[in-house]
Design a protein around this motif. Structure first.
Motif, PDB file in Angstrom:
ATOM      1  N   ILE A 134      -5.203  52.655 -18.959  1.00  0.00           N
ATOM      2  CA  ILE A 134      -5.407  53.091 -17.579  1.00  0.00           C
ATOM      3  C   ILE A 134      -6.216  54.382 -17.611  1.00  0.00           C
ATOM      4  O   ILE A 134      -5.931  55.293 -18.379  1.00  0.00           O
ATOM      5  CB  ILE A 134      -4.057  53.313 -16.871  1.00  0.00           C
ATOM      6  CG1 ILE A 134      -3.310  51.979 -16.740  1.00  0.00           C
ATOM      7  CG2 ILE A 134      -4.255  53.956 -15.503  1.00  0.00           C
ATOM      8  CD1 ILE A 134      -1.881  52.134 -16.251  1.00  0.00           C
ATOM      9  N   VAL A 135      -7.235  54.438 -16.759  1.00  0.00           N
ATOM     10  CA  VAL A 135      -8.099  55.614 -16.671  1.00  0.00           C
ATOM     11  C   VAL A 135      -7.562  56.558 -15.605  1.00  0.00           C
ATOM     12  O   VAL A 135      -7.232  56.141 -14.495  1.00  0.00           O
ATOM     13  CB  VAL A 135      -9.537  55.194 -16.302  1.00  0.00           C
ATOM     14  CG1 VAL A 135     -10.419  56.421 -16.121  1.00  0.00           C
ATOM     15  CG2 VAL A 135     -10.115  54.273 -17.363  1.00  0.00           C
ATOM     16  N   SER A 136      -7.468  57.839 -15.936  1.00  0.00           N
ATOM     17  CA  SER A 136      -7.084  58.831 -14.935  1.00  0.00           C
ATOM     18  C   SER A 136      -7.920  60.093 -15.130  1.00  0.00           C
ATOM     19  O   SER A 136      -8.346  60.396 -16.249  1.00  0.00           O
ATOM     20  CB  SER A 136      -5.591  59.163 -15.026  1.00  0.00           C
ATOM     21  OG  SER A 136      -5.288  59.808 -16.245  1.00  0.00           O
ATOM     22  N   SER A 137      -8.155  60.814 -14.045  1.00  0.00           N
ATOM     23  CA  SER A 137      -8.920  62.054 -14.128  1.00  0.00           C
ATOM     24  C   SER A 137      -8.092  63.128 -14.821  1.00  0.00           C
ATOM     25  O   SER A 137      -6.912  63.307 -14.517  1.00  0.00           O
ATOM     26  CB  SER A 137      -9.308  62.537 -12.730  1.00  0.00           C
ATOM     27  OG  SER A 137     -10.162  61.602 -12.099  1.00  0.00           O
ATOM     28  N   LYS A 147     -17.108  62.351 -27.571  1.00  0.00           N
ATOM     29  CA  LYS A 147     -16.578  63.588 -26.961  1.00  0.00           C
ATOM     30  C   LYS A 147     -16.910  63.701 -25.471  1.00  0.00           C
ATOM     31  O   LYS A 147     -17.223  64.779 -24.955  1.00  0.00           O
ATOM     32  CB  LYS A 147     -17.074  64.817 -27.731  1.00  0.00           C
ATOM     33  CG  LYS A 147     -16.660  64.811 -29.200  1.00  0.00           C
ATOM     34  CD  LYS A 147     -16.981  66.115 -29.876  1.00  0.00           C
ATOM     35  CE  LYS A 147     -16.670  66.076 -31.387  1.00  0.00           C
ATOM     36  NZ  LYS A 147     -15.296  65.656 -31.691  1.00  0.00           N
ATOM     37  N   ILE A 148     -16.832  62.556 -24.796  1.00  0.00           N
ATOM     38  CA  ILE A 148     -16.988  62.538 -23.341  1.00  0.00           C
ATOM     39  C   ILE A 148     -15.726  63.143 -22.719  1.00  0.00           C
ATOM     40  O   ILE A 148     -14.609  62.727 -23.042  1.00  0.00           O
ATOM     41  CB  ILE A 148     -17.201  61.103 -22.825  1.00  0.00           C
ATOM     42  CG1 ILE A 148     -18.529  60.544 -23.357  1.00  0.00           C
ATOM     43  CG2 ILE A 148     -17.159  61.056 -21.307  1.00  0.00           C
ATOM     44  CD1 ILE A 148     -19.768  61.261 -22.872  1.00  0.00           C
ATOM     45  N   THR A 149     -15.904  64.103 -21.841  1.00  0.00           N
ATOM     46  CA  THR A 149     -14.769  64.832 -21.278  1.00  0.00           C
ATOM     47  C   THR A 149     -14.540  64.473 -19.805  1.00  0.00           C
ATOM     48  O   THR A 149     -15.478  64.130 -19.079  1.00  0.00           O
ATOM     49  CB  THR A 149     -15.013  66.344 -21.377  1.00  0.00           C
ATOM     50  OG1 THR A 149     -16.261  66.672 -20.703  1.00  0.00           O
ATOM     51  CG2 THR A 149     -15.098  66.793 -22.815  1.00  0.00           C
ATOM     52  N   GLY A 150     -13.276  64.562 -19.383  1.00  0.00           N
ATOM     53  CA  GLY A 150     -12.946  64.394 -17.971  1.00  0.00           C
ATOM     54  C   GLY A 150     -12.034  63.238 -17.647  1.00  0.00           C
ATOM     55  O   GLY A 150     -11.507  63.170 -16.533  1.00  0.00           O
ATOM     56  N   TRP A 151     -11.844  62.330 -18.590  1.00  0.00           N
ATOM     57  CA  TRP A 151     -10.915  61.217 -18.387  1.00  0.00           C
ATOM     58  C   TRP A 151      -9.770  61.306 -19.386  1.00  0.00           C
ATOM     59  O   TRP A 151      -9.975  61.662 -20.554  1.00  0.00           O
ATOM     60  CB  TRP A 151     -11.606  59.868 -18.577  1.00  0.00           C
ATOM     61  CG  TRP A 151     -12.217  59.283 -17.335  1.00  0.00           C
ATOM     62  CD1 TRP A 151     -11.936  59.604 -16.044  1.00  0.00           C
ATOM     63  CD2 TRP A 151     -13.219  58.258 -17.299  1.00  0.00           C
ATOM     64  NE1 TRP A 151     -12.699  58.854 -15.189  1.00  0.00           N
ATOM     65  CE2 TRP A 151     -13.500  58.020 -15.927  1.00  0.00           C
ATOM     66  CE3 TRP A 151     -13.900  57.530 -18.267  1.00  0.00           C
ATOM     67  CZ2 TRP A 151     -14.435  57.076 -15.507  1.00  0.00           C
ATOM     68  CZ3 TRP A 151     -14.843  56.593 -17.852  1.00  0.00           C
ATOM     69  CH2 TRP A 151     -15.095  56.365 -16.496  1.00  0.00           C
TER      70      TRP A 151
END
Length: 228
Positions: A7-10, A213-217
């Motif tokens: 599940i994706v969350s901010s 290293k994608i940030t925010g999720w």
């Protein structure tokens, strides 16, 4: 074998996103979100179809107390995510549900960044095996008694009846079993629909985002979703 999803969350970690959540929820003074083809005009298209025009998203502003991340949490609702160009590049190499990327300008303390609005639009609730799935009554966030549901039509009827008693009442899926038709789609990012309201991501796409290293999720194991 059951496919693994998350599940994706901010992210709400202040060390990462700053001291304001969501990070973006307002506009620069030159931008009118109510103008034709601007952000609020897009709300007509959140769930049923994509617009036949290019939205004007040129003036979205982040909180001055926020930090810039690859995925920026926002207060605009719907199936809309604000993503960086490098996030878009990664997402586009995977099998996504129906979607659009709209160019946008994102401002943080008067500095303009070129970002994208990621708009997904799908409903796979017809591919839920309702007889195998489990459901429960909810009052706001408090779980109540289990409910036996055998079809999408029965789910929608029960949800409507409960909502008429109180806007805080609802029926939500606890465990979702998907049909073999859904397995064959082999999706990497999707939204099932009203049955649970979560965004899901495949393990392979999640690992690619983390390795890059994608940030925010944040990613939570989707133990509630059974795709076998």
């Amino acid at each position: 074998m059951n496919k693994k999803y998350y599940i994706v969350s901010s992210s709400s970690d202040p060390k990462l996103i700053g001291s304001d959540f969501p990070q973006a929820y307002s506009f620069i003074k030159e931008y009118n979100p109510n103008a034709p083809h601007a952000l609020f005009d897009l709300y007509e298209y959140l769930y049923t179809k994509f617009p036949d025009y290019i939205p004007d998203l040129s003036g979205i502003r982040m909180s001055g107390r926020a930090k810039l991340t690859d995925i920026v949490s926002n207060g605009f609702g719907g199936q809309l995510e604000i993503v960086s160009p490098r996030t878009k590049e990664i997402l586009e190499t995977y099998n996504l549900c129906p979607h659009r990327f709209y160019e946008m300008n994102l401002y943080l303390r008067k500095v303009k960044y070129d970002y994208y609005m990621f708009h997904i639009q799908c409903d796979y609730s017809d591919l839920v095996d309702y007889k195998k799935s489990t459901f429960a009554k909810y009052n706001y966030s408090t779980k109540g008694a289990s409910v036996s549901i055998n079809s999408k039509e029965e789910f929608l009827t029960r949800r409507k009846i409960m909502g008429e008693k109180s806007i805080l009442n609802s029926v939500t899926a606890d465990t979702l079993f998907m049909t073999s038709e859904f397995w064959d789609m082999n999706l990497d990012y999707f939204y099932i629909g009203i049955v649970d309201g979560e965004d899901y991501i495949s393990e392979r796409l999640m690992k690619h985002l983390l390795d890059s290293k994608i940030t925010g999720w944040d990613f939570i194991p989707a133990t509630n979703l059974i795709v076998e």
